[in-house]
Design a protein around this motif. Sequence first.
Motif, PDB file in Angstrom:
ATOM      1  N   PHE A  30       0.847  -1.192   0.000  1.00  0.00           N
ATOM      2  CA  PHE A  30       0.000   0.000   0.000  1.00  0.00           C
ATOM      3  C   PHE A  30       0.881   1.240   0.000  1.00  0.00           C
ATOM      4  CE2 PHE A  30      -2.901  -3.137   1.878  1.00  0.00           C
ATOM      5  CZ  PHE A  30      -4.080  -2.872   1.181  1.00  0.00           C
ATOM      6  N   ASP A  31       0.492   2.219  -0.802  1.00  0.00           N
ATOM      7  CA  ASP A  31       1.214   3.481  -0.834  1.00  0.00           C
ATOM      8  C   ASP A  31       0.852   4.267   0.436  1.00  0.00           C
ATOM      9  OD1 ASP A  31       2.107   6.024  -1.241  1.00  0.00           O
ATOM     10  OD2 ASP A  31       1.193   6.278  -3.226  1.00  0.00           O
ATOM     11  N   PRO A  32       1.816   4.445   1.360  1.00  0.00           N
ATOM     12  CA  PRO A  32       1.498   5.103   2.637  1.00  0.00           C
ATOM     13  C   PRO A  32       0.977   6.530   2.458  1.00  0.00           C
ATOM     14  CG  PRO A  32       3.702   4.152   2.671  1.00  0.00           C
ATOM     15  CD  PRO A  32       3.222   4.093   1.258  1.00  0.00           C
ATOM     16  N   SER A  33       1.283   7.165   1.319  1.00  0.00           N
ATOM     17  CA  SER A  33       0.790   8.526   1.113  1.00  0.00           C
ATOM     18  C   SER A  33      -0.695   8.525   0.742  1.00  0.00           C
ATOM     19  CB  SER A  33       1.605   9.240   0.028  1.00  0.00           C
ATOM     20  OG  SER A  33       1.377   8.629  -1.216  1.00  0.00           O
ATOM     21  N   ARG A  34      -1.212   7.371   0.313  1.00  0.00           N
ATOM     22  CA  ARG A  34      -2.644   7.279  -0.066  1.00  0.00           C
ATOM     23  C   ARG A  34      -3.473   6.596   1.013  1.00  0.00           C
ATOM     24  NH1 ARG A  34      -4.192   4.608  -5.271  1.00  0.00           N
ATOM     25  NH2 ARG A  34      -6.212   5.424  -4.628  1.00  0.00           N
ATOM     26  N   TYR A  35      -2.840   5.725   1.788  1.00  0.00           N
ATOM     27  CA  TYR A  35      -3.583   4.983   2.824  1.00  0.00           C
ATOM     28  C   TYR A  35      -3.051   5.372   4.191  1.00  0.00           C
ATOM     29  CZ  TYR A  35      -5.036   2.004  -1.047  1.00  0.00           C
ATOM     30  OH  TYR A  35      -5.561   1.548  -2.223  1.00  0.00           O
ATOM     31  N   PRO A 146     -13.418  10.380   2.545  1.00  0.00           N
ATOM     32  CA  PRO A 146     -13.095  11.790   2.825  1.00  0.00           C
ATOM     33  C   PRO A 146     -13.249  12.697   1.606  1.00  0.00           C
ATOM     34  CG  PRO A 146     -11.425  10.333   3.762  1.00  0.00           C
ATOM     35  CD  PRO A 146     -12.350   9.463   2.976  1.00  0.00           C
ATOM     36  N   ASP A 147     -13.045  12.155   0.393  1.00  0.00           N
ATOM     37  CA  ASP A 147     -13.197  13.001  -0.798  1.00  0.00           C
ATOM     38  C   ASP A 147     -14.645  13.070  -1.289  1.00  0.00           C
ATOM     39  OD1 ASP A 147     -13.603  10.496  -1.831  1.00  0.00           O
ATOM     40  OD2 ASP A 147     -12.049  10.630  -3.375  1.00  0.00           O
ATOM     41  N   GLY A 148     -15.580  12.510  -0.530  1.00  0.00           N
ATOM     42  CA  GLY A 148     -16.999  12.612  -0.881  1.00  0.00           C
ATOM     43  C   GLY A 148     -17.537  11.432  -1.676  1.00  0.00           C
ATOM     44  N   CYS A 149     -16.642  10.531  -2.075  1.00  0.00           N
ATOM     45  CA  CYS A 149     -17.079   9.369  -2.870  1.00  0.00           C
ATOM     46  C   CYS A 149     -17.967   8.443  -2.015  1.00  0.00           C
ATOM     47  CB  CYS A 149     -15.849   8.607  -3.369  1.00  0.00           C
ATOM     48  SG  CYS A 149     -16.255   7.225  -4.459  1.00  0.00           S
ATOM     49  N   ALA A 150     -18.984   7.863  -2.658  1.00  0.00           N
ATOM     50  CA  ALA A 150     -19.855   6.920  -1.945  1.00  0.00           C
ATOM     51  C   ALA A 150     -19.170   5.566  -1.806  1.00  0.00           C
ATOM     52  CB  ALA A 150     -21.164   6.751  -2.717  1.00  0.00           C
TER      53      ALA A 150
END
Length: 163
Positions: A30-35, A146-150
Motif C-alpha cells: 500500500f502506498d502510505p501517502s494514499r492509505y 473523505p473526498d466525498g465518494c460513496a
Amino acid sequence: MQPISTDDSRCRSATIEDAGRLAAIERAAFDPSRYDGLITQRQFRHFAARAHAALIVIEHDGAVAGYALVLFRRGSSAGRFYSLAVDPAIQGAGLGSELFRAAENAVLAHDRSRMRLEIREDNQTLLNRYGKMGYRLALRVPHYYPDGCAALRLERTLQLGAS
Ligand SMILES: CC(C)(COP(=O)(O)OP(=O)(O)OC[C@H]1O[C@@H](n2cnc3c(N)ncnc32)[C@H](O)[C@@H]1OP(=O)(O)O)[C@@H](O)C(=O)NCCC(=O)NCCS
C-alpha cells in the motif's frame, strides 16, 4: 498449522510470528501517502490471536508472500472482507485470487454464510471484478470517503464446495 482450503493450498492461518513479515508486506503493497490506515505489526499480532478474525497467509518459495483479513461480528451471519495484500515482488501470479478464495472458505469455516465487502463507487474495475464473482449491491453509503465518494457494500452468499 491447518490449511484453510484444499490440501494443496499454500494458504494457512497466520500465527503471531507472521506479524513482522505481514507488516512489511503491508508497507510495501500500500502506498502510505494514499492509505493512512495501514495495519501495524501489533495489529497483525492481535488479529492472528483473535477468534473474531480470520487472518490468512499465503506462502511462496518458503516465505509468507501475502495475507487476507476477514472480521466477524457477533450475531452477524456475514464475514467482512477487510484487507488483502501481496508482496509487490510476486503480484500478478494468482496469489491474491487464491487468498480471496481462502478468505471465503474461512467465512464458511466460521459458520457464516455470506461475505460482505465495501468498495469505492468510482472503482468500476473492482465493481466488475466482484460482480463476475457473484457479489451484488447490498447498500450504498453516500459521502463515505473523505473526498466525498460513496461506498458500495457488496455481498455474496457462499456455498460449501463452490468457488
Ligand atoms: C490486490 C492484490 C492483493 C492482488 O494480488 P495479486 O497476487 O497480484 O492478484 P492476482 O494475480 O491473483 O490477480 C490478478 C488481478 O486481479 C486483481 N485482484 C485479485 N484479487 C483481488 C481482490 N480481491 N481485490 C482487488 N483486486 C484483486 C489484481 O489486482 C490483478 O489485477 P490486474 O490484472 O488488473 O493487475 C495486490 O495487487 C496488492 O497487494 N495490491 C495492493 C494492496 C491492495 O490494493 N489491496 C486490495 C484492497 S484491500
